[in-house]
Design a protein around this motif. Structure first.
Motif, short mmCIF file in Angstrom:
data_model
loop_
_atom_site.label_atom_id
_atom_site.label_comp_id
_atom_site.label_asym_id
_atom_site.label_seq_id
_atom_site.Cartn_x
_atom_site.Cartn_y
_atom_site.Cartn_z
N LYS A 1 0.87 -1.18 0.00
CA LYS A 1 0.00 0.00 0.00
C LYS A 1 0.91 1.23 0.00
O LYS A 1 1.73 1.38 0.90
CB LYS A 1 -0.89 -0.03 1.23
N ILE A 2 0.76 2.06 -1.03
CA ILE A 2 1.65 3.20 -1.19
C ILE A 2 0.85 4.49 -1.30
O ILE A 2 0.02 4.63 -2.19
CB ILE A 2 2.56 3.02 -2.43
N LEU A 3 1.11 5.41 -0.38
CA LEU A 3 0.46 6.71 -0.39
C LEU A 3 1.28 7.67 -1.25
O LEU A 3 2.49 7.81 -1.04
CB LEU A 3 0.34 7.26 1.04
N VAL A 4 0.63 8.31 -2.21
CA VAL A 4 1.28 9.28 -3.09
C VAL A 4 0.71 10.65 -2.78
O VAL A 4 -0.49 10.89 -2.92
CB VAL A 4 1.04 8.93 -4.58
N VAL A 5 1.57 11.57 -2.33
CA VAL A 5 1.15 12.94 -2.03
C VAL A 5 1.77 13.84 -3.09
O VAL A 5 2.97 14.05 -3.13
CB VAL A 5 1.61 13.37 -0.61
N GLU A 6 0.91 14.34 -3.97
CA GLU A 6 1.36 15.10 -5.14
C GLU A 6 0.22 16.01 -5.58
O GLU A 6 -0.92 15.59 -5.62
CB GLU A 6 1.74 14.10 -6.24
N VAL B 1 -3.20 11.51 -2.76
CA VAL B 1 -3.69 12.66 -2.01
C VAL B 1 -3.17 13.90 -2.73
O VAL B 1 -1.97 14.05 -2.93
CB VAL B 1 -3.17 12.66 -0.55
N THR B 2 -4.09 14.78 -3.14
CA THR B 2 -3.68 15.99 -3.85
C THR B 2 -3.55 17.19 -2.93
O THR B 2 -2.89 18.15 -3.27
CB THR B 2 -4.67 16.33 -4.98
N ASP B 3 -4.19 17.15 -1.79
CA ASP B 3 -4.15 18.26 -0.83
C ASP B 3 -3.32 17.82 0.37
O ASP B 3 -3.74 16.95 1.15
CB ASP B 3 -5.57 18.63 -0.39
N SER B 4 -2.16 18.40 0.51
CA SER B 4 -1.23 17.98 1.56
C SER B 4 -1.80 18.16 2.97
O SER B 4 -1.34 17.51 3.91
CB SER B 4 0.10 18.72 1.44
N ALA C 1 -3.89 12.54 7.83
CA ALA C 1 -5.11 11.80 8.18
C ALA C 1 -5.33 10.63 7.22
O ALA C 1 -5.70 9.53 7.64
CB ALA C 1 -6.32 12.73 8.17
N THR C 2 -5.06 10.85 5.93
CA THR C 2 -5.20 9.78 4.96
C THR C 2 -4.19 8.67 5.25
O THR C 2 -4.53 7.49 5.18
CB THR C 2 -5.03 10.31 3.52
N ALA C 3 -2.99 9.05 5.59
CA ALA C 3 -1.95 8.05 5.91
C ALA C 3 -2.36 7.22 7.13
O ALA C 3 -2.20 6.00 7.13
CB ALA C 3 -0.61 8.74 6.16
#
Length: 132
Positions: A4-9, A32-35, A40-42
């Protein structure tokens, strides 16, 4: 191993590229587009790896990495930083904030995939705040 990989961009083209590459390698990406929502998403997603841009509006990638390292649930999650702006001292600054790896944009698809694989193989990081 499906990771599971979270991408923040914040750039839609980069999100598509990163998520498509990760999915093609058998992983489960979450974008996640909004840093401001990243921490919370993580916590909810419980990623095996976080990939974050450094130049983000609202909460910078550096600040986000520091928040992750300071969070008891997330402190040991490996982080890969990605940025278009690499200057003298950036590598040290990014690693000091908590990243295990650093990839410059435009990314090399091969280097991106190799770095993801390497970080997943290494597994959770040991930090001063991480609980054993």
């Amino acid at each position: 191993m499906v990771a599971k990989i979270l991408v923040v961009e914040d750039n839609a083209l980069n999100i598509k590229l990163f998520c498509d590459l990760l999915a093609a390698h058998g992983h489960e990406p979450e974008a996640v587009t909004d840093s401001r929502e990243a921490l919370a998403t993580a916590r909810a997603f419980k990623p095996d790896l976080v990939i974050t841009d450094i130049q983000l509006p609202y909460v910078s990638g550096i600040e986000l990495m520091q928040q992750i390292r300071g969070d008891s649930e997330l402190a040991s999650v490996p982080i890969m930083a990605v940025t278009a702006y690499s200057g003298v001292g950036d590598d040290e600054r990014i690693r000091a904030a908590g990243a295990q790896a650093y990839v410059s944009k435009p990314i090399s698809v091969m280097r991106f995939a190799e770095t993801v694989d390497q970080l997943l193989e290494e597994g959770p990081v040991r930090t001063a705040d991480a609980t054993e």
